[in-house]
Design a protein around this motif. Sequence first.
Motif, PDB file in Angstrom:
ATOM      1  N   LYS A  48       0.710  -1.579  -0.303  1.00  0.00           N
ATOM      2  CA  LYS A  48      -0.204   0.136   0.586  1.00  0.00           C
ATOM      3  C   LYS A  48       0.867   1.254   0.098  1.00  0.00           C
ATOM      4  O   LYS A  48       1.290   1.282   0.923  1.00  0.00           O
ATOM      5  N   VAL A  49       0.542   2.236  -1.008  1.00  0.00           N
ATOM      6  CA  VAL A  49       1.584   2.937  -1.283  1.00  0.00           C
ATOM      7  C   VAL A  49       1.122   4.553  -1.496  1.00  0.00           C
ATOM      8  O   VAL A  49      -0.647   4.636  -1.368  1.00  0.00           O
ATOM      9  N   LEU A  50       1.781   5.638  -0.739  1.00  0.00           N
ATOM     10  CA  LEU A  50       1.025   6.846  -0.886  1.00  0.00           C
ATOM     11  C   LEU A  50       1.688   7.566  -1.433  1.00  0.00           C
ATOM     12  O   LEU A  50       3.166   7.521  -1.285  1.00  0.00           O
ATOM     13  N   ASP A  51       1.194   8.595  -2.718  1.00  0.00           N
ATOM     14  CA  ASP A  51       1.659   9.338  -3.460  1.00  0.00           C
ATOM     15  C   ASP A  51       2.300  11.350  -3.227  1.00  0.00           C
ATOM     16  O   ASP A  51       1.138  11.154  -3.384  1.00  0.00           O
ATOM     17  N   ILE A  52       2.986  11.139  -2.416  1.00  0.00           N
ATOM     18  CA  ILE A  52       2.755  12.753  -2.481  1.00  0.00           C
ATOM     19  C   ILE A  52       2.931  13.746  -3.816  1.00  0.00           C
ATOM     20  O   ILE A  52       3.934  13.577  -4.203  1.00  0.00           O
ATOM     21  N   GLY A  53       2.050  14.414  -3.920  1.00  0.00           N
ATOM     22  CA  GLY A  53       2.464  15.676  -4.728  1.00  0.00           C
ATOM     23  C   GLY A  53       2.252  15.056  -6.155  1.00  0.00           C
ATOM     24  O   GLY A  53       3.064  14.941  -7.127  1.00  0.00           O
ATOM     25  N   SER A  54       0.752  13.853  -6.428  1.00  0.00           N
ATOM     26  CA  SER A  54       0.883  13.161  -7.261  1.00  0.00           C
ATOM     27  C   SER A  54       1.380  13.951  -8.865  1.00  0.00           C
ATOM     28  O   SER A  54       1.038  12.923  -9.713  1.00  0.00           O
ATOM     29  N   VAL A  74      -2.698   5.143  -3.487  1.00  0.00           N
ATOM     30  CA  VAL A  74      -3.554   6.926  -3.448  1.00  0.00           C
ATOM     31  C   VAL A  74      -2.342   7.774  -3.566  1.00  0.00           C
ATOM     32  O   VAL A  74      -1.915   8.042  -3.151  1.00  0.00           O
ATOM     33  N   GLY A  75      -3.164   8.126  -4.482  1.00  0.00           N
ATOM     34  CA  GLY A  75      -2.447   9.762  -5.167  1.00  0.00           C
ATOM     35  C   GLY A  75      -2.637  10.973  -3.883  1.00  0.00           C
ATOM     36  O   GLY A  75      -3.917  10.794  -4.039  1.00  0.00           O
ATOM     37  N   VAL A  76      -2.337  12.248  -3.485  1.00  0.00           N
ATOM     38  CA  VAL A  76      -2.510  13.143  -2.610  1.00  0.00           C
ATOM     39  C   VAL A  76      -2.060  14.838  -4.087  1.00  0.00           C
ATOM     40  O   VAL A  76      -1.001  14.378  -3.956  1.00  0.00           O
ATOM     41  N   VAL A 102      -7.681  14.710  -3.877  1.00  0.00           N
ATOM     42  CA  VAL A 102      -7.348  16.530  -3.422  1.00  0.00           C
ATOM     43  C   VAL A 102      -7.683  17.306  -2.395  1.00  0.00           C
ATOM     44  O   VAL A 102      -8.280  16.880  -1.621  1.00  0.00           O
ATOM     45  N   GLY A 103      -6.289  17.594  -1.955  1.00  0.00           N
ATOM     46  CA  GLY A 103      -6.304  18.455  -0.728  1.00  0.00           C
ATOM     47  C   GLY A 103      -4.921  18.732  -0.609  1.00  0.00           C
ATOM     48  O   GLY A 103      -3.687  18.159  -1.057  1.00  0.00           O
ATOM     49  N   ASP A 104      -5.190  19.259   0.824  1.00  0.00           N
ATOM     50  CA  ASP A 104      -3.666  19.738   1.485  1.00  0.00           C
ATOM     51  C   ASP A 104      -2.904  18.888   2.305  1.00  0.00           C
ATOM     52  O   ASP A 104      -3.373  18.463   3.056  1.00  0.00           O
ATOM     53  N   ILE A 105      -1.563  18.460   2.134  1.00  0.00           N
ATOM     54  CA  ILE A 105      -1.667  16.951   2.650  1.00  0.00           C
ATOM     55  C   ILE A 105      -0.953  17.349   4.390  1.00  0.00           C
ATOM     56  O   ILE A 105      -1.112  16.141   5.794  1.00  0.00           O
ATOM     57  N   ASN A 106      -1.659  18.751   4.078  1.00  0.00           N
ATOM     58  CA  ASN A 106      -1.242  18.518   6.203  1.00  0.00           C
ATOM     59  C   ASN A 106      -2.404  18.915   6.747  1.00  0.00           C
ATOM     60  O   ASN A 106      -2.538  18.902   7.950  1.00  0.00           O
ATOM     61  N   ALA A 107      -3.904  18.625   5.543  1.00  0.00           N
ATOM     62  CA  ALA A 107      -4.759  19.148   6.666  1.00  0.00           C
ATOM     63  C   ALA A 107      -5.508  18.001   6.507  1.00  0.00           C
ATOM     64  O   ALA A 107      -6.618  17.913   7.818  1.00  0.00           O
ATOM     65  N   MET A 108      -5.885  16.763   5.559  1.00  0.00           N
ATOM     66  CA  MET A 108      -6.196  15.899   5.244  1.00  0.00           C
ATOM     67  C   MET A 108      -5.897  14.266   5.646  1.00  0.00           C
ATOM     68  O   MET A 108      -4.557  14.509   6.774  1.00  0.00           O
ATOM     69  N   GLU A 109      -6.786  13.673   6.782  1.00  0.00           N
ATOM     70  CA  GLU A 109      -7.084  12.548   6.757  1.00  0.00           C
ATOM     71  C   GLU A 109      -6.436  11.029   6.504  1.00  0.00           C
ATOM     72  O   GLU A 109      -7.503  11.111   5.374  1.00  0.00           O
ATOM     73  N   LEU A 110      -5.734  10.584   6.743  1.00  0.00           N
ATOM     74  CA  LEU A 110      -5.003   9.670   5.378  1.00  0.00           C
ATOM     75  C   LEU A 110      -4.841   8.554   6.779  1.00  0.00           C
ATOM     76  O   LEU A 110      -4.522   9.032   7.737  1.00  0.00           O
ATOM     77  N   ASP A 111      -4.562   7.661   6.362  1.00  0.00           N
ATOM     78  CA  ASP A 111      -4.828   6.281   6.985  1.00  0.00           C
ATOM     79  C   ASP A 111      -2.838   6.130   7.177  1.00  0.00           C
ATOM     80  O   ASP A 111      -2.221   7.225   6.954  1.00  0.00           O
ATOM     81  N   ARG A 112      -2.767   5.394   8.214  1.00  0.00           N
ATOM     82  CA  ARG A 112      -1.775   5.075   9.082  1.00  0.00           C
ATOM     83  C   ARG A 112      -1.043   3.529   8.675  1.00  0.00           C
ATOM     84  O   ARG A 112      -0.178   3.336   9.513  1.00  0.00           O
ATOM     85  N   ASP A 113      -1.495   2.815   7.563  1.00  0.00           N
ATOM     86  CA  ASP A 113      -1.102   1.585   7.666  1.00  0.00           C
ATOM     87  C   ASP A 113      -0.312   1.208   6.110  1.00  0.00           C
ATOM     88  O   ASP A 113      -0.160   0.863   5.335  1.00  0.00           O
TER      89      ASP A 113
END
Length: 279
Positions: A48-54, A74-76, A102-113
Amino acid sequence: MQDTSGYDPNYVMGRSTAETDRLKRQSQLYDASTSQLLKDAGLSDGMKVLDIGSGAGNVSFIAAGLVGERGRVVGVDSNPVIVAEATSAARLLGLSQVSFRVGDINAMELDRDFDAIVGRLVLIYLPDPSAMVRQLLDHLKPGGIVAFQDLDWGDGPIAVPPSPLLSQAWGYVKEMFQRAGLNNRMGLSLHGVFASAGLREPRMSLFAPAGGGADFDGYDYMASGLRSNLPHIVKLGVATEEDVAIDSFAERLRAEVVASKGVFALPTFVGAWSRKASV
């Protein structure tokens, strides 16, 4: 005149259609290096991968190929237009394991796994990249992967023989980055960023496409980058639109390099990866 309707003061490359096109051209030139970085870092089936500034989704698509149908990416990104384009592209590619938000990575609710957190050309635009990486670690499993690739503008272009036009353009962008308060050596600075975020010293690599001759894609890529940077180049007083003459830049650079039977390298991307401590 340069279209500044997509101008965003928080992102020096802008939010225009031209910038979206530049990102796609960039992917054609740099995706192979990003794929190798993610492979070296250990992305594999089922992760499971998180892509920042996708952005346009290219890094997410590369990650999807490594994690397979059992994985999830998951791209953000903060730009709703480019997120919509990335979502459509994922659908056309049949990548059901990829989604974008879509959103600000500083304010988004994201999974922790997440098993891995990745990003390309994102930390350079942040005032405190170490703090961002440290914050992102809260969303990563123990032992999880952190892999970023960023730009290192260096001291000047690599060209044989030297290209006056390329040097001029390189100088415009480098000066613009400095006046905007951005670290134009972010690529090699990733080592310190990772360490300050509490990660082990990263493994690192660098990559720069190079070529010459009339058919090299680098002329159009340099022009597209210069075009996206032009609003800030002008706003910060580095040069005028007339100085840059963007509409003819690619062809002038092509003519100069071909006439000299030259070759040049595009800007260097540096990759770095490490792992979160297991305990």
